[in-house]
Design an enzyme around this catalytic site. Structure first.
Site, PDB file in Angstrom:
ATOM      1  N   LYS A 103      -8.207  -9.092 -10.744  1.00 30.99           N
ATOM      2  CA  LYS A 103      -9.245  -9.231  -9.733  1.00 30.99           C
ATOM      3  C   LYS A 103     -10.352  -8.203  -9.940  1.00 30.99           C
ATOM      4  O   LYS A 103     -10.079  -7.070 -10.330  1.00 30.99           O
ATOM      5  CB  LYS A 103      -8.649  -9.029  -8.336  1.00 30.99           C
ATOM      6  CG  LYS A 103      -8.374 -10.335  -7.610  1.00 30.99           C
ATOM      7  CD  LYS A 103      -8.025 -10.087  -6.151  1.00 30.99           C
ATOM      8  CE  LYS A 103      -8.765 -11.056  -5.255  1.00 30.99           C
ATOM      9  NZ  LYS A 103      -8.433 -10.948  -3.851  1.00 30.99           N
ATOM     10  N   LYS A 141       0.815  -1.216   0.000  1.00 30.15           N
ATOM     11  CA  LYS A 141       0.000   0.000   0.000  1.00 30.15           C
ATOM     12  C   LYS A 141       0.845   1.260   0.000  1.00 30.15           C
ATOM     13  O   LYS A 141       0.452   2.270  -0.584  1.00 30.15           O
ATOM     14  CB  LYS A 141      -0.936   0.017   1.209  1.00 30.15           C
ATOM     15  CG  LYS A 141      -2.135  -0.903   1.084  1.00 30.15           C
ATOM     16  CD  LYS A 141      -3.217  -0.476   2.068  1.00 30.15           C
ATOM     17  CE  LYS A 141      -4.371  -1.479   2.088  1.00 30.15           C
ATOM     18  NZ  LYS A 141      -5.332  -1.188   3.168  1.00 30.15           N
ATOM     19  N   LYS A 162     -12.954  -2.356  -6.969  1.00 27.57           N
ATOM     20  CA  LYS A 162     -13.665  -1.078  -6.984  1.00 27.57           C
ATOM     21  C   LYS A 162     -12.792   0.010  -7.591  1.00 27.57           C
ATOM     22  O   LYS A 162     -13.295   1.062  -7.982  1.00 27.57           O
ATOM     23  CB  LYS A 162     -14.095  -0.691  -5.567  1.00 27.57           C
ATOM     24  CG  LYS A 162     -12.940  -0.463  -4.607  1.00 27.57           C
ATOM     25  CD  LYS A 162     -13.422  -0.337  -3.175  1.00 27.57           C
ATOM     26  CE  LYS A 162     -12.264  -0.530  -2.211  1.00 27.57           C
ATOM     27  NZ  LYS A 162     -12.684  -0.953  -0.875  1.00 27.57           N
TER      28      LYS A 162
END
Ligand code: TRP
Length: 349
Positions: free
Chosen positions: A201, A118, A204
């Protein structure tokens, strides 16, 4: 030392309000949350304090929190038998998180792969909160003395850390206070891929909304997305593309990722094994299969979408659910944080 709750089976899990949920989140997580209610006392938390470890627009965050709550309710989590609330309304999370910051070691956090992913290249610019994210996650779980935690594969390392923190706390203070949690890893169905590219994948953050079925989509949107979903020119395979464990082989998933994905979605929606599904589908054309998939997806997902839309039009009701859930959550977590303060020697005058 009392250890309330540790003898019962208690579930805790959390979902970040960083955007809407999609079919992958539903099949991989939320539907399991619904199922677990019959065997466990369940605490489901919208983790808004985790969300702000990366920038969130303050004008949107509250609505994002309501949207996850609406998804929980629409999917069938019962706010009377389970506890649904948002994290920031229960102070014990942040307070226990601080105590755990003083238990966890820098060396442990330096090994967390999710932080590395991240934070990316510019680690120096990441928030301290993002670094400490898994410590707050441990506090979420242990503030309820939860015993079981349903999560995806990607959260395994954070649950190991939770066990390490619980163990070090118990050891440092000579108590048997925090339970050793058991992960419930939610497996196969979690690998739901994009409808536009079967090798990525479902997410969103993907630009095209056509790549995913959102939980709030209505019947037309669902049907349209399946109609336009990417396919390949061949007929559907049979069970010969499964390995000994009944999973699609890597070779097949690589060669025909879209076929693998749509078949996986079809099986997961119907709670069927891939084996049964492929025996039935073998030799069918994509156009026949897409009709079957659309019917199944619309049957199961459109009512959830409609209920979400209805709930989102009544934010006052959602807030009441969260307020009630937070009160009941505090009923469990407040005595735990008080006992922790006593154990650590923090004066409560
Ligand atoms: N980190 C989890 C995720 O990204 C969310 C989360 C926060 C969580 N606290 C939790 C999950 C506690 C399980 C238990 O999916």
């Amino acid at each position: 030392m009392t250890d309330q709750g540790a003898t019962t089976k208690r579930i805790f899990s959390g979902v970040q309000p960083t955007g809407g949920l999609h079919l992958g989140n539903y099949l991989g997580a939320v539907r399991n949350f619904v199922d677990l209610q019959s065997d466990y006392e369940c605490v489901y938390c919208v983790v808004d304090l985790h969300a702000i470890t990366v920038w969130q627009d303050p004008t949107k965050l509250a609505d994002q929190t309501r949207e996850i709550t609406a998804a929980f309710l629409a999917a069938g989590i019962d706010p009377k038998s389970s506890i649904i609330f948002n994290q920031s309304q229960v102070r014990a999370h942040a307070e226990l998180g601080w105590v755990f910051n003083c238990v966890a070691r820098v060396g442990w956090l330096n090994r967390m792969t999710q932080f590395k992913d991240k934070a990316g290249k510019n680690r120096e610019a990441a928030s301290v909160g993002l670094y400490g994210y898994p410590v707050l996650q441990a506090a979420d779980i242990l503030a309820y003395l939860a015993t079981h935690v349903p999560v995806g594969e990607d959260q395994k390392q954070h649950l190991e850390l939770t066990r390490d923190i619980a163990g070090k706390f118990n050891n440092d203070f000579g108590v048997d206070f925090f339970p050793m949690i058991e992960p419930l890893i939610m497996g196969a169905a979690a690998r739901i891929m994009s409808l536009r590219d079967g090798s990525k994948k479902m997410s969103k953050s993907e630009a095209s909304d056509m790549s995913r079925i959102n939980l709030h989509d209505d019947a037309d949107a669902i049907a349209n997305k399946i109609r336009r979903a990417k396919t390949d020119p061949q007929a559907l395979p049979g069970a010969e593309v499964l390995d000994a464990d009944g999973a699609i082989t890597d070779a097949f998933a690589k060669e025909r990722p879209e076929a693998a994905n749509l078949v996986t979605i079809y099986a997961a929606l119907g709670r069927q094994s891939l084996h049964d599904v492929l025996n039935d589908l073998a030799g069918k054309s994509f156009s026949d299969f897409k009709g079957m998939l659309t019917e199944r997806a619309v049957d199961q997902m459109a009512p959830i979408g409609a209920e979400m839309q209805r709930l989102m039009n009544d934010p006052g009701h959602i807030d009441t659910v969260l307020k009630d859930g937070a009160e009941r959550a505090r009923g469990i977590a407040d005595p735990v944080i008080n006992q922790v303060y006593d154990i650590v020697g923090l004066l409560r005058a």
